[in-house]
Motif scaffolding. Structure first.
Motif, PDB file in Angstrom:
ATOM      1  N   LEU A 195       0.859  -1.183   0.000  1.00 26.82           N
ATOM      2  CA  LEU A 195       0.000   0.000   0.000  1.00 26.82           C
ATOM      3  C   LEU A 195       0.896   1.235   0.000  1.00 26.82           C
ATOM      4  O   LEU A 195       1.667   1.454   0.936  1.00 26.82           O
ATOM      5  CB  LEU A 195      -0.908   0.015   1.227  1.00 26.82           C
ATOM      6  N   ILE A 196       0.791   2.036  -1.050  1.00 25.21           N
ATOM      7  CA  ILE A 196       1.614   3.231  -1.199  1.00 25.21           C
ATOM      8  C   ILE A 196       0.781   4.465  -0.907  1.00 25.21           C
ATOM      9  O   ILE A 196      -0.404   4.543  -1.267  1.00 25.21           O
ATOM     10  CB  ILE A 196       2.179   3.316  -2.633  1.00 25.21           C
ATOM     11  N   GLU A 197       1.399   5.442  -0.242  1.00 24.07           N
ATOM     12  CA  GLU A 197       0.746   6.716   0.059  1.00 24.07           C
ATOM     13  C   GLU A 197       1.417   7.806  -0.763  1.00 24.07           C
ATOM     14  O   GLU A 197       2.637   7.937  -0.741  1.00 24.07           O
ATOM     15  CB  GLU A 197       0.845   6.996   1.555  1.00 24.07           C
ATOM     16  N   ILE A 198       0.614   8.581  -1.475  1.00 24.17           N
ATOM     17  CA  ILE A 198       1.128   9.528  -2.460  1.00 24.17           C
ATOM     18  C   ILE A 198       0.667  10.937  -2.107  1.00 24.17           C
ATOM     19  O   ILE A 198      -0.530  11.204  -1.994  1.00 24.17           O
ATOM     20  CB  ILE A 198       0.631   9.145  -3.868  1.00 24.17           C
ATOM     21  N   SER A 199       1.634  11.833  -1.932  1.00 23.30           N
ATOM     22  CA  SER A 199       1.359  13.229  -1.572  1.00 23.30           C
ATOM     23  C   SER A 199       1.892  14.147  -2.657  1.00 23.30           C
ATOM     24  O   SER A 199       2.589  13.714  -3.578  1.00 23.30           O
ATOM     25  CB  SER A 199       2.029  13.571  -0.230  1.00 23.30           C
ATOM     26  N   ALA A 200       1.579  15.427  -2.525  1.00 17.86           N
ATOM     27  CA  ALA A 200       2.122  16.414  -3.460  1.00 17.86           C
ATOM     28  C   ALA A 200       3.641  16.384  -3.402  1.00 17.86           C
ATOM     29  O   ALA A 200       4.242  16.069  -2.367  1.00 17.86           O
ATOM     30  CB  ALA A 200       1.599  17.799  -3.119  1.00 17.86           C
ATOM     31  N   LEU A 201       4.270  16.714  -4.510  1.00 12.48           N
ATOM     32  CA  LEU A 201       5.722  16.707  -4.590  1.00 12.48           C
ATOM     33  C   LEU A 201       6.315  17.612  -3.505  1.00 12.48           C
ATOM     34  O   LEU A 201       5.922  18.769  -3.363  1.00 12.48           O
ATOM     35  CB  LEU A 201       6.153  17.198  -5.976  1.00 12.48           C
ATOM     36  N   GLY A 202       7.239  17.062  -2.729  1.00 12.24           N
ATOM     37  CA  GLY A 202       7.872  17.827  -1.659  1.00 12.24           C
ATOM     38  C   GLY A 202       7.151  17.777  -0.326  1.00 12.24           C
ATOM     39  O   GLY A 202       7.671  18.287   0.671  1.00 12.24           O
ATOM     40  N   VAL A 203       5.975  17.173  -0.289  1.00 13.94           N
ATOM     41  CA  VAL A 203       5.218  17.083   0.962  1.00 13.94           C
ATOM     42  C   VAL A 203       5.588  15.789   1.677  1.00 13.94           C
ATOM     43  O   VAL A 203       5.518  14.698   1.114  1.00 13.94           O
ATOM     44  CB  VAL A 203       3.702  17.132   0.702  1.00 13.94           C
ATOM     45  N   SER A 204       5.995  15.921   2.918  1.00 19.70           N
ATOM     46  CA  SER A 204       6.347  14.773   3.745  1.00 19.70           C
ATOM     47  C   SER A 204       6.167  15.162   5.202  1.00 19.70           C
ATOM     48  O   SER A 204       5.949  16.332   5.524  1.00 19.70           O
ATOM     49  CB  SER A 204       7.802  14.348   3.500  1.00 19.70           C
ATOM     50  N   LYS A 205       6.290  14.195   6.080  1.00 21.13           N
ATOM     51  CA  LYS A 205       6.278  14.508   7.505  1.00 21.13           C
ATOM     52  C   LYS A 205       7.384  15.519   7.826  1.00 21.13           C
ATOM     53  O   LYS A 205       7.182  16.466   8.588  1.00 21.13           O
ATOM     54  CB  LYS A 205       6.485  13.236   8.334  1.00 21.13           C
ATOM     55  N   ALA A 206       8.554  15.302   7.225  1.00 21.34           N
ATOM     56  CA  ALA A 206       9.709  16.159   7.526  1.00 21.34           C
ATOM     57  C   ALA A 206       9.486  17.590   7.073  1.00 21.34           C
ATOM     58  O   ALA A 206       9.769  18.541   7.816  1.00 21.34           O
ATOM     59  CB  ALA A 206      10.955  15.596   6.865  1.00 21.34           C
TER      60      ALA A 206
END
Length: 288
Positions: A195-206
């Motif tokens: 299961l992959i989670e996909i966010s906007a480019l550059g968006v992460s927890k960090a």
């Protein structure tokens, strides 16, 4: 002759993942962990829950948020106020045209992939996507239909796209997805399944944690982070001090600067207790 090691700055913020990290496998928060979180806040150390969970799944820790009440959800796509019932403070959305391009790329690269779309208003999914739970408000349709807008920008923001494959190895699926569409969006995973989670480019927890810390005048060196899965790697690499759980993915162990006990052994609390003692002792000696 070696020069003396510069001591680490006193911690000002703790950033912790939830599932597999702060929470035990039964999704509870132990009494020891509750006490450690409260002690950290009393010592002046802010606590941020940083999770892949959506805001609607934050009830499990809502009673343990002190001070600011903020939490980072959906792998950095949203900052929410848990004191205000999970109200969105900031959203970093995945634009629908980009999400559609990702869907097309993954359908071609990994036939058999099914999708779900996580919006600020809830989750919707394709007929073949295995839902985590029965959401009575969910729409079941193709991803192309779920992402369609009659008026661009008029629909609820997309927090993340989820892609599931019934056969591929989880890490192999992540590698395939990044190869196929890594220039379009950010890809990660936190599930033991493919299961992959996909966010906007550059968006992460960090990246979202860094923004929240900058608003508070807190540097990366003053942050202590905890995690267990690949979606924590950027956060653990960014923080001045970081701990992989005893149950962590091998890549997470490599990324972290330290290791603690597993989530069922209160590994986060073990470290927080030491941090609180460190801060209290420093204050008492006048070096804080």
């Amino acid at each position: 002759m070696t020069s003396p090691r510069t001591p680490a700055p006193a911690p000002r913020l703790i950033a912790t993942d939830l599932d597999g990290t702060l929470l035990r496998d039964d999704k509870s928060v132990s009494e020891r962990t509750v006490a450690a979180l409260a002690a950290a806040e009393r010592a002046g150390i802010e606590v941020f829950f940083v999770t892949g969970r959506p805001a609607r799944w934050m009830d499990v820790v809502r009673d343990h948020v002190h001070g600011h009440g903020r939490a980072i959800c959906a792998n950095g796509a949203a900052v929410v106020d848990l004191h205000a019932g999970g109200t969105f403070v900031e959203v970093r959305p995945l634009e629908r045209p980009v999400a559609l391009d990702v869907v097309r790329a993954l359908r071609a690269a990994a036939p058999g992939t099914s999708f779900a779309v996580e919006l600020t208003t809830g989750i919707h999914y394709e007929p073949l996507y295995p839902p985590f739970f029965l959401d009575p408000g969910a729409t079941v349709a193709t991803a192309e239909k779920l992402l369609f807008e009659e008026a661009p920008g008029a629909a609820a923001p997309v927090l993340k796209l989820l892609a599931q494959h019934p056969e591929l190895d989880p890490d192999a699926f992540l590698a395939v997805a990044r190869e196929a569409a890594g220039d379009l969006a950010s890809f990660t995973r936190s599930s033991p399944t493919a299961l992959i989670e996909i966010s906007a480019l550059g968006v992460s927890k960090a990246s979202t944690l860094a923004l929240c810390c900058a608003e508070r005048g807190i540097s990366a060196e003053e942050v202590v982070a905890f995690g267990d899965m690949p979606n924590d790697i950027e956060m653990l690499s960014w923080a001045g001090r970081s701990y992989a759980m005893g149950n962590a993915h091998p890549d997470v162990i490599t990324a972290a600067s330290g290791r603690t006990a597993g989530n069922n052994e209160d590994g986060v609390a073990v470290v927080i207790e030491r941090l609180v003692t460190e801060v209290v002792d420093a204050a008492g000696s006048g070096t804080a």
